[in-house]
Design a protein around this motif. Structure first.
Motif, PDB file in Angstrom:
ATOM      1  N   TYR A 169       0.831  -1.194   0.000  1.00  0.00           N
ATOM      2  CA  TYR A 169       0.000   0.000   0.000  1.00  0.00           C
ATOM      3  C   TYR A 169       0.873   1.255   0.000  1.00  0.00           C
ATOM      4  CZ  TYR A 169      -3.043   3.619   1.960  1.00  0.00           C
ATOM      5  OH  TYR A 169      -3.720   4.783   2.174  1.00  0.00           O
ATOM      6  N   LEU A 170       1.908   1.203   0.845  1.00  0.00           N
ATOM      7  CA  LEU A 170       2.834   2.316   0.953  1.00  0.00           C
ATOM      8  C   LEU A 170       3.574   2.548  -0.372  1.00  0.00           C
ATOM      9  CD1 LEU A 170       3.399   4.005   3.424  1.00  0.00           C
ATOM     10  CD2 LEU A 170       5.371   2.579   3.911  1.00  0.00           C
ATOM     11  N   TYR A 196       3.175  10.125  -4.989  1.00  0.00           N
ATOM     12  CA  TYR A 196       3.778  11.387  -4.550  1.00  0.00           C
ATOM     13  C   TYR A 196       5.072  11.677  -5.303  1.00  0.00           C
ATOM     14  CZ  TYR A 196       0.453  11.984  -0.826  1.00  0.00           C
ATOM     15  OH  TYR A 196      -0.700  12.190  -0.141  1.00  0.00           O
ATOM     16  N   LYS A 215      17.582  11.165   3.468  1.00  0.00           N
ATOM     17  CA  LYS A 215      17.436  12.321   4.363  1.00  0.00           C
ATOM     18  C   LYS A 215      15.979  12.474   4.798  1.00  0.00           C
ATOM     19  CE  LYS A 215      21.428  14.272   4.951  1.00  0.00           C
ATOM     20  NZ  LYS A 215      22.276  14.730   3.850  1.00  0.00           N
ATOM     21  N   ILE A 216      15.084  12.198   3.886  1.00  0.00           N
ATOM     22  CA  ILE A 216      13.670  12.364   4.206  1.00  0.00           C
ATOM     23  C   ILE A 216      13.158  11.172   5.011  1.00  0.00           C
ATOM     24  CG2 ILE A 216      11.364  12.608   3.227  1.00  0.00           C
ATOM     25  CD1 ILE A 216      12.562  14.014   0.889  1.00  0.00           C
ATOM     26  N   MET A 227      12.589   8.164  10.643  1.00  0.00           N
ATOM     27  CA  MET A 227      11.503   7.378  11.217  1.00  0.00           C
ATOM     28  C   MET A 227      11.763   5.903  10.955  1.00  0.00           C
ATOM     29  SD  MET A 227       8.860   8.642   8.391  1.00  0.00           S
ATOM     30  CE  MET A 227       9.333  10.335   8.601  1.00  0.00           C
ATOM     31  N   PHE A 264      11.279   3.220   9.094  1.00  0.00           N
ATOM     32  CA  PHE A 264      10.713   3.033   7.769  1.00  0.00           C
ATOM     33  C   PHE A 264      11.401   1.854   7.102  1.00  0.00           C
ATOM     34  CE2 PHE A 264      10.322   3.982   3.278  1.00  0.00           C
ATOM     35  CZ  PHE A 264       8.975   4.272   3.198  1.00  0.00           C
ATOM     36  N   GLY A 317      13.318  17.162   6.985  1.00  0.00           N
ATOM     37  CA  GLY A 317      13.332  16.375   5.762  1.00  0.00           C
ATOM     38  C   GLY A 317      12.012  16.459   5.039  1.00  0.00           C
ATOM     39  N   LEU A 318      11.809  17.580   4.379  1.00  0.00           N
ATOM     40  CA  LEU A 318      10.585  17.755   3.599  1.00  0.00           C
ATOM     41  C   LEU A 318      10.941  17.688   2.124  1.00  0.00           C
ATOM     42  CD1 LEU A 318       9.328  20.830   5.626  1.00  0.00           C
ATOM     43  CD2 LEU A 318       8.326  18.571   5.722  1.00  0.00           C
ATOM     44  N   ASP A 319       9.982  17.289   1.333  1.00  0.00           N
ATOM     45  CA  ASP A 319      10.185  17.274  -0.113  1.00  0.00           C
ATOM     46  C   ASP A 319       9.935  18.686  -0.640  1.00  0.00           C
ATOM     47  OD1 ASP A 319       9.963  17.039  -2.897  1.00  0.00           O
ATOM     48  OD2 ASP A 319       9.330  14.954  -2.741  1.00  0.00           O
ATOM     49  N   LEU A 336       7.144  19.400  -3.293  1.00  0.00           N
ATOM     50  CA  LEU A 336       5.732  19.193  -2.980  1.00  0.00           C
ATOM     51  C   LEU A 336       5.203  20.330  -2.107  1.00  0.00           C
ATOM     52  CD1 LEU A 336       5.688  15.377  -2.160  1.00  0.00           C
ATOM     53  CD2 LEU A 336       4.857  16.473  -4.223  1.00  0.00           C
ATOM     54  N   GLU A 339       0.841  18.321   0.796  1.00  0.00           N
ATOM     55  CA  GLU A 339       1.309  17.023   0.296  1.00  0.00           C
ATOM     56  C   GLU A 339       2.401  16.449   1.196  1.00  0.00           C
ATOM     57  OE1 GLU A 339       0.360  17.585  -4.447  1.00  0.00           O
ATOM     58  OE2 GLU A 339       2.164  18.424  -3.586  1.00  0.00           O
ATOM     59  N   GLU A 387       0.786  14.851   4.165  1.00  0.00           N
ATOM     60  CA  GLU A 387       0.235  13.536   3.815  1.00  0.00           C
ATOM     61  C   GLU A 387       1.332  12.501   3.670  1.00  0.00           C
ATOM     62  OE1 GLU A 387      -3.464  15.519   1.343  1.00  0.00           O
ATOM     63  OE2 GLU A 387      -1.930  14.398   0.270  1.00  0.00           O
ATOM     64  N   LEU A 388       2.413  12.928   3.016  1.00  0.00           N
ATOM     65  CA  LEU A 388       3.535  12.026   2.772  1.00  0.00           C
ATOM     66  C   LEU A 388       4.152  11.549   4.093  1.00  0.00           C
ATOM     67  CD1 LEU A 388       5.139  10.973   0.332  1.00  0.00           C
ATOM     68  CD2 LEU A 388       6.673  12.885   0.622  1.00  0.00           C
ATOM     69  N   LYS A 389       4.387  12.508   4.974  1.00  0.00           N
ATOM     70  CA  LYS A 389       4.996  12.167   6.265  1.00  0.00           C
ATOM     71  C   LYS A 389       4.094  11.215   7.053  1.00  0.00           C
ATOM     72  CE  LYS A 389       8.917  14.025   6.684  1.00  0.00           C
ATOM     73  NZ  LYS A 389      10.125  13.406   7.129  1.00  0.00           N
ATOM     74  N   LEU A 397       1.831   9.276   5.950  1.00  0.00           N
ATOM     75  CA  LEU A 397       1.797   7.998   5.249  1.00  0.00           C
ATOM     76  C   LEU A 397       2.998   7.147   5.651  1.00  0.00           C
ATOM     77  CD1 LEU A 397       0.035   6.740   3.041  1.00  0.00           C
ATOM     78  CD2 LEU A 397       1.648   7.603   1.379  1.00  0.00           C
ATOM     79  N   MET A 398       4.149   7.793   5.678  1.00  0.00           N
ATOM     80  CA  MET A 398       5.358   7.057   6.013  1.00  0.00           C
ATOM     81  C   MET A 398       5.386   6.640   7.475  1.00  0.00           C
ATOM     82  SD  MET A 398       8.284   8.764   3.670  1.00  0.00           S
ATOM     83  CE  MET A 398       8.107  10.412   4.203  1.00  0.00           C
ATOM     84  N   LEU A 399       4.675   7.377   8.290  1.00  0.00           N
ATOM     85  CA  LEU A 399       4.610   7.002   9.702  1.00  0.00           C
ATOM     86  C   LEU A 399       3.591   5.899   9.950  1.00  0.00           C
ATOM     87  CD1 LEU A 399       4.895  10.528  11.291  1.00  0.00           C
ATOM     88  CD2 LEU A 399       6.473   8.656  11.662  1.00  0.00           C
ATOM     89  N   ASN A 425      -3.360   5.498   8.279  1.00  0.00           N
ATOM     90  CA  ASN A 425      -4.192   5.179   7.130  1.00  0.00           C
ATOM     91  C   ASN A 425      -4.932   6.420   6.635  1.00  0.00           C
ATOM     92  OD1 ASN A 425      -6.605   5.540   8.587  1.00  0.00           O
ATOM     93  ND2 ASN A 425      -6.517   3.445   9.360  1.00  0.00           N
ATOM     94  N   LYS A 426      -5.639   6.233   5.536  1.00  0.00           N
ATOM     95  CA  LYS A 426      -6.247   7.365   4.835  1.00  0.00           C
ATOM     96  C   LYS A 426      -7.131   8.221   5.746  1.00  0.00           C
ATOM     97  CE  LYS A 426      -7.077   7.285  -0.095  1.00  0.00           C
ATOM     98  NZ  LYS A 426      -7.533   6.420  -1.167  1.00  0.00           N
TER      99      LYS A 426
END
Lengths: 271, 273
Positions: free
Chosen positions: A16-17, A24, A100-101, A105, A107, B101-103, B106, B110, B113-115, B117-119, B122-123
Motif C-alpha cells: 500500500y505504501l 507522490y 534524508k527524508i 523514522m 521506515f 526532511g521535507l520534499d 511538494l 502534500e 500527507e507524505l509524512k 503515510l510514512m509514519l 491510514n487514509k
C-alpha cells in the motif's frame, strides 16, 4: 536467503505504501513543469521520432524487418524501454536521494527502490495505452497475444527491483556507481533489440546474439514486441529463455536483498 | 514523582558513536574493501554514554558545540545507528529538528500527507490529522504552495506541527523552538506543557539555559562526547553555567589547550573490556 525473505515480506506488507509513495514521487517530479505529467509522454515521443529518423529512415532507408515496418517494429519494443531505463536510473539513486527524508523514522528501507521503480509504472501504462491505440491505426489490431503482456510487465518490474536493490546499495556506499550505471544504461539501449534487430548477426555471429541475450531486458523487449505485433506466445515458444530470465531475477534478488539488509542500518553514515 | 515503581522509557547503555575521518577518498574505499586493516582516523562523537530516562522525564542535553548532543538525540530517535552499546526505547520516538526532511517540490499539504503515510497512518487518520496540523502550523494559504517557497521559519513550523501532532510517546526536540516568532514559540511551549501533563518523555536540546531551567527536570551535560554530569536540572545547569563563564574568560592559549585535549581524547582508541 533469510534476507531475501525479509525483503520479500516487507514488499507485501507495505505494498500500500509503495503504491501511495510512488504517486507522490510522480507528483513531485511533475510539479515544477507547466506541462507536468504530459512530459512522461512528450519525452518518449521525441526520442522515438529521432530514433525512427536515424535508424529507420536514415540507415535502413525504410526497409522492413522480417516483413514488419521499421517504425512498427521499433515502437512495439521501445515502449517498455523508457520504464526500464528510468526505473534503473531512479532506482539506483533512490536510497541516496531519499534517505534524508526517510531516515527520521522507522521506515522499511527496502521499499524505497521499489516505490521509485513503481513510480515509473504509471507513465509506462499511459505510454503503452497510447502505443496500442496508435497500433490499431497501423494495422496491428487487438489480438489474443496481448494476454501475455502482464507477464512481461511483472517480469520487468521484478527484474528492475532486484537490480536496483543491488545498485541502490552500492550507489549509496560508493557514489561513482551512479555514473557507471548511467553509462551502462546508455550502452544497453544499443545492445538491446530496440533500434536494430540483432538477428541480422545471427547467421555470421551466433555467439554475439547469445551473449546479447544474457541481458534480461532482451527477453522483456522481445516479449512485448511479440505480444503487440501478435506474433505468438514468446514465453512459451522460448521456454528455456523464460527459465533463464526468472532464474536470473531470483539470483539477483537474493544477492540484492543480502547486500541491502547487510548495509541498510548504516546507509545514513555513508552520506 | 514519588511513585514506587518507575517505568523506564529510554535506556542508553555504554553507547559510543565512532566516525571515521579519511584524508582521501581512496582511504575510505580501502577501509571498506580490505577487512583486516583499518584506514583513516577514528573520531568518537560519543563515548560510553549511559543514562536512563523514566517515563514522564523531561531531560535537557547541554554542552558546547560539537559535544555530541545532536548525535545522541539522533541515536535515541533511531535516525543513526550506534557503533557500540545498546539503546532501548519503549514507545514511538519522534525527532523534532529544524531540518525534518521535507520534499521541497511538494506543497505543504502534500508533505503532511507524505509524512503521515510514512509514519504508518491510514487514509482516514491522515485526513483527520491533516486539518489539525494545518491549523497548528498557521501557514494559511502557503499550505498549498511548494515547500521550496517557504522561509526557514515556515519550514520549521511545518515540521514541528507534523511531529507534534502525530502524538508520539517520546519527543526529542533538537533546537526546534529557537526558530519561528515569539507567538509560535509560546504556542509550541504550551503544547510541550500539554505533553508534560500527559506524562510523555521528552528530550530537549537547546542553547538557551533559561528555557531549560523553566522546562526541564533533569539535565545531561556532555563534554567531548562523554557524560560529564547527569542529575537534577538545577544542579547540572548551575555547574554548566559556571563552566561556561570560566570558558569565556579563558585566554586564547588556554582555549587552544582545552580543544587540543578534547581532540586527543576523542580520537584515542577506546579500550574496552
Amino acid at each position: 536467503m533469510r534476507a531475501a525473505m525479509t525483503v520479500l515480506k516487507e514488499q507485501f506488507k507495505y505494498f500500500y505504501l509503495v503504491r501511495r509513495l510512488s504517486v507522490y514521487e510522480l507528483k513531485s517530479n511533475a510539479s515544477a513543469n507547466y506541462l507536468g505529467m504530459a512530459w512522461e509522454v512528450i519525452q518518449p515521443a521525441i526520442q522515438i521520432a529521432i530514433y525512427w529518423f536515424v535508424f529507420g529512415f536514415g540507415l535502413r532507408g525504410k526497409a522492413p524487418i522480417a516483413g514488419v515496418d521499421f517504425f512498427h517494429w521499433m515502437l512495439a519494443g521501445i515502449v517498455v524501454w523508457f520504464m526500464i531505463s528510468q526505473g534503473i536510473l531512479k532506482g539506483t539513486k533512490s536510497i541516496f536521494s531519499k534517505i534524508k527524508i526517510l531516515s527520521k523514522m522507522n521506515f522499511p528501507m527496502s521499499v524505497i527502490p521499489n516505490y521509485m521503480v513503481f513510480a515509473q509504472f504509471y507513465p509506462h501504462l499511459l505510454l503503452l495505452g497510447i502505443v496500442i491505440i496508435v497500433m490499431q491505426f497501423l494495422g496491428y489490431t487487438v489480438n489474443i497475444y496481448y494476454l501475455q503482456l502482464p507477464i512481461y510487465m511483472f517480469g520487468a518490474l521484478a527484474a528492475l527491483f532486484s537490480i536496483t536493490l543491488i545498485t541502490s546499495t552500492l550507489a549509496t556506499i560508493v557514489q561513482d556507481v551512479q555514473k557507471l550505471i548511467q553509462s551502462v544504461m546508455r550502452m544497453l539501449l544499443y545492445l538491446s533489440p530496440i533500434l536494430w534487430p540483432p538477428q541480422i548477426l545471427g547467421d555470421k555471429f551466433p555467439m554475439i546474439v547469445t551473449i546479447m541475450k544474457l541481458n534480461p531486458f532482451y527477453y522483456i523487449i522481445e516479449g512485448y514486441r511479440r505480444a503487440i505485433l501478435g506474433q505468438g506466445w514468446y514465453f512459451i515458444d522460448n521456454w528455456q529463455y523464460s527459465l533463464y530470465f526468472w532464474s536470473l531475477v531470483i539470483v539477483l534478488f537474493i544477492i540484492g536483498a543480502a547486500l541491502h539488509v547487510k548495509f541498510r542500518r548504516h546507509f545514513v553514515d555513508f552520506i | 514523582m514519588g511513585v514506587t515503581k518507575m517505568e523506564k522509557s529510554v535506556i542508553v547503555r555504554n553507547v559510543s558513536k565512532r566516525y571515521k575521518l579519511y584524508g582521501r577518498k581512496l582511504e575510505r574505499l580501502k577501509d571498506l574493501l580490505i577487512p583486516r586493516k583499518s584506514y583513516g582516523k577514528e573520531f568518537f562523537a560519543l563515548r560510553d554514554v549511559s543514562f536512563e530516562a523514566e517515563k514522564g522525564d523531561i531531560i535537557g542535553f547541554v554542552g558546547v558545540n560539537g559535544s555530541g548532543k545532536s548525535t545522541l538525540s539522533n541515536i535515541i530517535a533511531g535516525v543513526i545507528p550506534e557503533t557500540s552499546g545498546e539503546v532501548t526505547v519503549n514507545g514511538q520516538a519522534a525527532l523534532i529538528a529544524v531540518n525534518i526532511g521535507l520534499d521541497r517540490k511538494l506543497s505543504g499539504r502534500e508533505n503532511i500527507e507524505l509524512k503521515l503515510l510514512m509514519l504508518g497512518f491510514n487514509k482516514k487518520e491522515i485526513s483527520e490529522l491533516e486539518e489539525e496540523i494545518i491549523e497548528f502550523s498557521e501557514l494559511g494559504e502557503f499550505i498549498d504552495q511548494p515547500v521550496k517557497s517557504y522561509s526557514s521559519g515556515m519550514k520549521s513550523r511545518l515540521g514541528f506541527s507534523i511531529s507534534v501532532n502525530v502524538d508520539p510517546d517520546i519527543l526529542i526536540i533538537d533546537e526546534a523552538l529557537s526558530v519561528g516568532d515569539k507567538a509560535f514559540a509560546e504556542k509550541s511551549l504550551a503544547k510541550m506543557m500539554e505533553f508534560k501533563e500527559a506524562g510523555k518523555t521528552m528530550f530537549f536540546v537547546s542553547h538557551s539555559i533559561g528555557q531549560m531551567r523553566s522546562f526541564c527536570e533533569k539535565a545531561l551535560w556532555l563534554e567531548f562526547g562523554e557524560v560529564k554530569m547527569f542529575g537534577q536540572a538545577g544542579e547540572v545547569l548551575d555547574e554548566y553555567e559556571a563552566f561556561l563563564d570560566n570558558y569565556k574568560n579563558m585566554t586564547k592559549k588556554e582555549k587552544k589547550k582545552f580543544q587540543k585535549k578534547a581532540a586527543k581524547k576523542r580520537s584515542k582508541r577506546q579500550k574496552h573490556s
